[in-house]
Design a protein around this motif. Structure first.
Motif, PDB file in Angstrom:
ATOM      1  N   VAL A   1       0.841  -1.204   0.000  1.00 36.03           N
ATOM      2  CA  VAL A   1       0.000   0.000   0.000  1.00 36.03           C
ATOM      3  C   VAL A   1       0.874   1.251   0.000  1.00 36.03           C
ATOM      4  O   VAL A   1       0.648   2.198  -0.768  1.00 36.03           O
ATOM      5  N   GLU A   2       1.886   1.261   0.857  1.00 36.36           N
ATOM      6  CA  GLU A   2       2.767   2.425   0.928  1.00 36.36           C
ATOM      7  C   GLU A   2       3.566   2.572  -0.356  1.00 36.36           C
ATOM      8  O   GLU A   2       3.789   3.695  -0.840  1.00 36.36           O
ATOM      9  N   ARG A   3       3.974   1.447  -0.935  1.00 31.46           N
ATOM     10  CA  ARG A   3       4.726   1.514  -2.198  1.00 31.46           C
ATOM     11  C   ARG A   3       3.878   2.118  -3.300  1.00 31.46           C
ATOM     12  O   ARG A   3       4.375   2.876  -4.137  1.00 31.46           O
TER      13      ARG A   3
ATOM     14  N   GLU B   1       1.508   4.352  -2.910  1.00 31.81           N
ATOM     15  CA  GLU B   1       1.443   5.805  -2.667  1.00 31.81           C
ATOM     16  C   GLU B   1       2.713   6.494  -3.146  1.00 31.81           C
ATOM     17  O   GLU B   1       2.660   7.552  -3.782  1.00 31.81           O
ATOM     18  N   ILE B   2       3.850   5.890  -2.841  1.00 28.87           N
ATOM     19  CA  ILE B   2       5.121   6.475  -3.249  1.00 28.87           C
ATOM     20  C   ILE B   2       5.246   6.479  -4.769  1.00 28.87           C
ATOM     21  O   ILE B   2       5.750   7.440  -5.368  1.00 28.87           O
TER      22      ILE B   2
ATOM     23  N   GLY C   1       2.946   6.896  -6.918  1.00 29.08           N
ATOM     24  CA  GLY C   1       2.192   8.042  -7.424  1.00 29.08           C
ATOM     25  C   GLY C   1       2.958   9.332  -7.263  1.00 29.08           C
ATOM     26  O   GLY C   1       2.946  10.199  -8.155  1.00 29.08           O
ATOM     27  N   LEU C   2       3.645   9.487  -6.135  1.00 25.68           N
ATOM     28  CA  LEU C   2       4.428  10.696  -5.892  1.00 25.68           C
ATOM     29  C   LEU C   2       5.636  10.774  -6.826  1.00 25.68           C
ATOM     30  O   LEU C   2       5.989  11.851  -7.318  1.00 25.68           O
TER      31      LEU C   2
ATOM     32  N   ASP D   1       2.421  19.731  -3.303  1.00 19.11           N
ATOM     33  CA  ASP D   1       2.236  18.375  -2.781  1.00 19.11           C
ATOM     34  C   ASP D   1       1.896  18.320  -1.302  1.00 19.11           C
ATOM     35  O   ASP D   1       1.600  17.251  -0.775  1.00 19.11           O
TER      36      ASP D   1
ATOM     37  N   HIS E   1       0.023  18.818   2.399  1.00 19.29           N
ATOM     38  CA  HIS E   1      -1.320  18.714   2.972  1.00 19.29           C
ATOM     39  C   HIS E   1      -1.623  19.941   3.829  1.00 19.29           C
ATOM     40  O   HIS E   1      -2.761  20.394   3.912  1.00 19.29           O
TER      41      HIS E   1
ATOM     42  N   GLN F   1       0.869  12.014   3.405  1.00 17.47           N
ATOM     43  CA  GLN F   1       1.489  10.719   3.656  1.00 17.47           C
ATOM     44  C   GLN F   1       2.305  10.821   4.938  1.00 17.47           C
ATOM     45  O   GLN F   1       3.392  11.413   4.944  1.00 17.47           O
TER      46      GLN F   1
END
Length: 276
Positions: free
Chosen positions: A61-63, A65-66, A68-69, A99, A101, A220
């Motif tokens: 899941v974290e991979r 997200e990364i 996408g960034l 980028d 939040h 994130q």
């Protein structure tokens, strides 16, 4: 964002006890490439980043997200047409704003750029670039307004602005410009997505970071916060945990002592009367 991602990769590698040589070997590269990736001196490739994240044991899941960034960081930047008037050290801030939040800013000399009116922005830009051609300064103002517009788009970061009370009484551009600017700040108090506080003289004396500061936090939670400190011809970006924690604590204390939004309205109205 490349800088933030690089710091994230470095922190992960170090926390796993992995050497640059081992990480480099894992992606079929030299240890020096790992160093360049972690210091944002080379563009991040999605495949390299994902393989490193797998080596470091990061969840799927974290991979994602990364990934996408990384893809976003590799894309064209909307501010590229302004490249001739925007130094590299400032372009990095614009990217972080995009980028982030949450953007927290404390200003001691001027109204924050993201809250300036056109006339006030012109006066500030002219003051800082007296010898520049008028066309260049017009482009600088245009860029500032475009940053404001993008901060008002859906999904834009929350803006939390602290303004030193002295800013309200510094007649930038003259009385007419200040009247318009102060009225604009009064209007800003009613906007969703923006929190505005005036740091009164007493609050500023009791707790202050000592200079203007911009603090950026990302949605994130695993990405490090960043502190931006601007000088006349350069800027410093802080992301080490100890440094960031000190600035966050200073801003938290100042925010607690500063005027509430309702009290800030009264301070703005009092200042506005001075320019009638």
């Amino acid at each position: 964002m490349s800088r933030v991602l690089g710091n994230y990769l470095r922190a992960l590698r170090e926390s796993r006890g992995c050497s640059p040589a081992t990480a480099g070997s894992h992606i079929r590269a030299h240890a020096s490439k790992i160093s360049r990736m972690e210091t944002a001196h080379v563009s991040l490739k999605a495949r390299d980043v994902d393989e490193l994240l797998q080596l470091y044991g990061v969840s799927e899941v974290e991979r994602a997200e990364i990934a996408g960034l990384v893809q976003r960081a590799a894309g064209p930047d909307w501010w590229q047409p302004y490249g001739e008037i925007v130094p590299d050290w400032f372009q990095a801030l614009i990217g972080l704003e995009r980028d982030a939040h949450l953007v927290r800013t404390y200003e001691t000399q001027f109204v924050p750029g993201l809250l300036q009116t056109v006339a006030y922005a012109r006066a500030v830009v002219q003051s800082g670039h007296r010898l520049a051609p008028a066309e260049e300064n017009a482009r600088r103002v245009e860029l500032r307004l475009e940053r404001q517009r993008r901060m008002a788009e859906p999904g834009a970061p929350v803006l939390w602005a602290l303004i030193d009370e002295g800013v309200l009484h510094r007649p930038v551009g003259g009385k007419a410009v200040m009247r318009e600017q102060l009225q604009h700040l009064l209007d800003v108090l009613r906007r969703p997505g923006i929190r505005l506080q005036i740091a009164s003289y007493s609050a500023s004396a009791a707790a202050t970071p000592g200079a203007a500061v911009t603090y950026l936090r990302f949605a994130q939670g695993f990405l490090p916060d960043v502190v931006y400190l601007e000088h006349m011809t350069s800027a410093v970006y802080l992301d080490r945990l100890d440094d960031v924690d000190r600035y966050r604590a200073a801003l938290d204390e100042l925010s607690a002592l500063a005027a509430t939004p309702a009290e800030s309205r009264s301070l703005l109205e009092d200042a506005l009367r001075r320019y009638q």
